[in-house]
Every structure is written in C-alpha cells, then in structure tokens.
Design an enzyme around this catalytic site. Structure first.
Site, PDB file in Angstrom:
ATOM      1  N   ARG A 104      46.970  40.877 101.010  1.00  0.00           N
ATOM      2  CA  ARG A 104      46.168  41.722 100.129  1.00  0.00           C
ATOM      3  C   ARG A 104      44.738  41.242 100.143  1.00  0.00           C
ATOM      4  NH1 ARG A 104      48.284  42.762  94.176  1.00  0.00           N
ATOM      5  NH2 ARG A 104      47.614  40.623  93.929  1.00  0.00           N
ATOM      6  N   THR A 108      39.659  44.273  97.155  1.00  0.00           N
ATOM      7  CA  THR A 108      40.086  45.684  97.062  1.00  0.00           C
ATOM      8  C   THR A 108      41.558  45.804  96.677  1.00  0.00           C
ATOM      9  OG1 THR A 108      40.803  45.765  99.367  1.00  0.00           O
ATOM     10  CG2 THR A 108      38.481  46.271  98.921  1.00  0.00           C
ATOM     11  N   ASP A 200      51.825  33.555  92.131  1.00  0.00           N
ATOM     12  CA  ASP A 200      51.696  33.912  93.554  1.00  0.00           C
ATOM     13  C   ASP A 200      52.941  33.437  94.307  1.00  0.00           C
ATOM     14  OD1 ASP A 200      51.033  33.643  96.406  1.00  0.00           O
ATOM     15  OD2 ASP A 200      49.048  34.289  95.768  1.00  0.00           O
ATOM     16  N   ASP A 203      52.359  31.214  97.533  1.00  0.00           N
ATOM     17  CA  ASP A 203      51.895  29.861  97.210  1.00  0.00           C
ATOM     18  C   ASP A 203      53.011  29.022  96.606  1.00  0.00           C
ATOM     19  OD1 ASP A 203      49.352  30.115  98.200  1.00  0.00           O
ATOM     20  OD2 ASP A 203      48.497  30.821  96.308  1.00  0.00           O
TER      21      ASP A 203
HETATM   22  C1  PRP Z   1      52.006  39.173  97.905  1.00  0.00           C
HETATM   23  C2  PRP Z   1      53.444  39.593  97.905  1.00  0.00           C
HETATM   24  C3  PRP Z   1      53.372  41.006  98.426  1.00  0.00           C
HETATM   25  C4  PRP Z   1      52.056  41.492  97.852  1.00  0.00           C
HETATM   26  C5  PRP Z   1      52.351  42.376  96.682  1.00  0.00           C
HETATM   27  O1  PRP Z   1      51.598  38.810  99.173  1.00  0.00           O
HETATM   28  O2  PRP Z   1      54.276  38.749  98.655  1.00  0.00           O
HETATM   29  O3  PRP Z   1      53.377  41.107  99.835  1.00  0.00           O
HETATM   30  O4  PRP Z   1      51.336  40.348  97.423  1.00  0.00           O
HETATM   31  O5  PRP Z   1      51.199  42.936  96.192  1.00  0.00           O
HETATM   32  P1  PRP Z   1      50.892  44.497  96.275  1.00  0.00           P
HETATM   33  O6  PRP Z   1      52.130  45.214  95.825  1.00  0.00           O
HETATM   34  O7  PRP Z   1      49.764  44.682  95.288  1.00  0.00           O
HETATM   35  O8  PRP Z   1      50.484  44.845  97.657  1.00  0.00           O
HETATM   36  P2  PRP Z   1      50.107  38.249  99.461  1.00  0.00           P
HETATM   37  O9  PRP Z   1      49.195  39.380  99.804  1.00  0.00           O
HETATM   38  O10 PRP Z   1      49.692  37.381  98.320  1.00  0.00           O
HETATM   39  O11 PRP Z   1      50.294  37.444 100.796  1.00  0.00           O
HETATM   40  P3  PRP Z   1      51.149  36.121 101.073  1.00  0.00           P
HETATM   41  O12 PRP Z   1      52.600  36.520 101.005  1.00  0.00           O
HETATM   42  O13 PRP Z   1      50.717  35.758 102.445  1.00  0.00           O
HETATM   43  O14 PRP Z   1      50.811  35.084 100.041  1.00  0.00           O
HETATM   44  N1  URA Z   2      51.529  38.937  94.736  1.00  0.00           N
HETATM   45  C1  URA Z   2      52.123  37.866  94.166  1.00  0.00           C
HETATM   46  O1  URA Z   2      52.480  36.909  94.860  1.00  0.00           O
HETATM   47  N2  URA Z   2      52.298  37.868  92.844  1.00  0.00           N
HETATM   48  C2  URA Z   2      51.926  38.905  92.065  1.00  0.00           C
HETATM   49  O2  URA Z   2      52.138  38.852  90.836  1.00  0.00           O
HETATM   50  C3  URA Z   2      51.316  40.013  92.675  1.00  0.00           C
HETATM   51  C4  URA Z   2      51.141  40.003  94.015  1.00  0.00           C
END
Ligand code: PRP
Ligand code: URA
Length: 209
Positions: A104, A108, A200, A203
């Site tokens: 994400r 944005t 997160d 993380d």
């Molecule tokens: C997190 C999560 C989803 C996304 C959800 O990933 O694992 O993929 O956010 O958010 P959304 O519904 O608003 O799109 P992130 O983008 O943090 O990436 P990561 O898994 O690499 O930490």
């Molecule tokens: N991605 C995450 O990992 N946690 C949230 O709460 C939203 C998006």
C-alpha cells in the site's frame, strides 16, 4: 453479490484474541496465524464437490468419497499473506501456491503491484487468495483483478480481520467472489489501519518494526 462468511468457531476466536494482543511476539504471531489459516481453510473448502469411488477395506468392498473437480491453489498477497500459507497447505498439501506482491502506498493507500506468479494451470483451479488484513480493500481488490486478468474465474478471498469498508469494496468490485473472515472490526482510522485490528500484520509477522 459475493457472500460474507464470518467464522465464529471458538478455536478461531480464541487464537485471534492472542494474535491481536500487542504483547504477542513474532514467533507466537506466526504460529497463531498459521493455525488460524488451517482452521479457516477447513471452512473455505466446505463446499468442494465429492465423487464416489469403490475401495476395499481390510474387511470388505465399500463405497467412499474423494474430492472431485477442480484442484486448489493458494495465493498469498505478499508479504503478510505468506503467514497463512503453511496452515492452508497442512490441510490441502497438494494445492499449488501462487504469489502476488503488493504494497500500500502510505500516502494514497492505493496498492502498488511488484510481483505476480501463478501456477501454470491456475485457470483450472479454485484459487484462495489469503491475506490477514482487509482494510480499505484496495490490495484485495487489485489482487483479484490481476488474477482475473490472467484468466482465472474461481476465486475465494480469505482474511483474518476485515473492516466494513474493505468488505464493501471487494463485494462491489468483485461480486462473484465470496469472502471468508474471522472477524469484522469497527472501522478504519485516518491511516487506513483497522480499529481495533492487530496493527501492521507484515511487521508483526516478520518482526520488522
Ligand atoms: C497490508 C495487508 C494487506 C493490506 C491491506 O499489507 O497485509 O495486504 O495492507 O490494506 P488495504 O485493504 O487497505 O489494501 P501492506 O501493504 O502493509 O504490505 P506488507 O504485507 O508488505 O507489510
Ligand atoms: N494493513 C495492516 O497490516 N494492518 C491494518 O490494520 C491495515 C492494513
């Protein structure tokens, strides 16, 4: 519209509570996420068709059942979706695994694609897209779109925790996709995080913060 299944099984809810707890470290987080992934896969595959076969037990001939029709694929959305794959594979060890890399954009909140590799016969499989978090729904919706662009038609979405906004977006943009979740939370905060959520997921899974 796609159906929403909320899995309120006591074991799932119990494990989810410990996963949410801020005191839970990466090792326990990983174990719990995989365990819940396995329990959820049990429900996601509940309606798979069966076919009757003839076998012989040590006692006599018998009619029994095996899975029929399409085979399965698991598609984690990187990174955090990786945390649910082993659990699903424990239940369906012959499923093939595809990967979709999305993150994400922090400003944005829109998803940015960086990787996509699906099984060669993905079009003939029932694909279960896995990701712990369904927040704005941007990542899930984009992942489903990428998969559809590659000719796949039978898709299910499996998330641990969803916000109402994310469910609404996926149901609107992909009315043919059923969503399976362990919990529907209250809302999103100003940073697009699910409230109360679990923070997160990537993380916490990989210990990167
Ligand atoms: C997190 C999560 C989803 C996304 C959800 O990933 O694992 O993929 O956010 O958010 P959304 O519904 O608003 O799109 P992130 O983008 O943090 O990436 P990561 O898994 O690499 O930490
Ligand atoms: N991605 C995450 O990992 N946690 C949230 O709460 C939203 C998006």
């Amino acid at each position: 519209m796609g159906r929403l299944f909320v899995m309120d099984h006591p074991l799932i809810q119990h494990k989810l509570t410990f996963l949410r707890d801020e005191q839970t470290g990466p090792k326990e987080f990983r174990e719990l996420l995989n365990e819940i992934g396995m329990l959820m896969a049990y429900e996601v595959t509940r309606d798979l068709p069966l076919r009757q076969v003839e076998i012989r037990t040590p006692v006599k001939e018998a009619k029994a059942y095996v899975l029929d029709g399409k085979k399965l694929g698991v598609v984690p959305i990187l990174r955090a979706g990786l945390g649910m794959v082993d659990g699903v594979l424990r239940l369906v060890p012959h499923a093939r695994v595809g990967h979709i890399g999305l993150y994400r954009d922090p400003k944005t909140l829109e998803p940015v694609e960086y990787y996509c590799k699906l099984p060669a016969d993905a079009q003939e499989r029932v694909l279960i897209v896995v990701d712990p978090m369904l927040a704005t729904g941007g990542s899930a919706s984009a992942a489903i779109r990428f998969i559809k662009e590659r000719g796949c038609k039978s898709i299910r979405m499996m998330n641990l925790i969803a916000a109402p906004e994310g469910i609404e977006r996926v149901q609107k943009e992909h009315p043919d996709v059923d969503i399976y979740v362990a919990g529907v939370d209250e809302k999103l905060n100003d940073h697009g995080y699910i409230v109360p959520g679990l923070g997160d997921a990537g993380d916490r899974l990989f210990g990167t913060k």
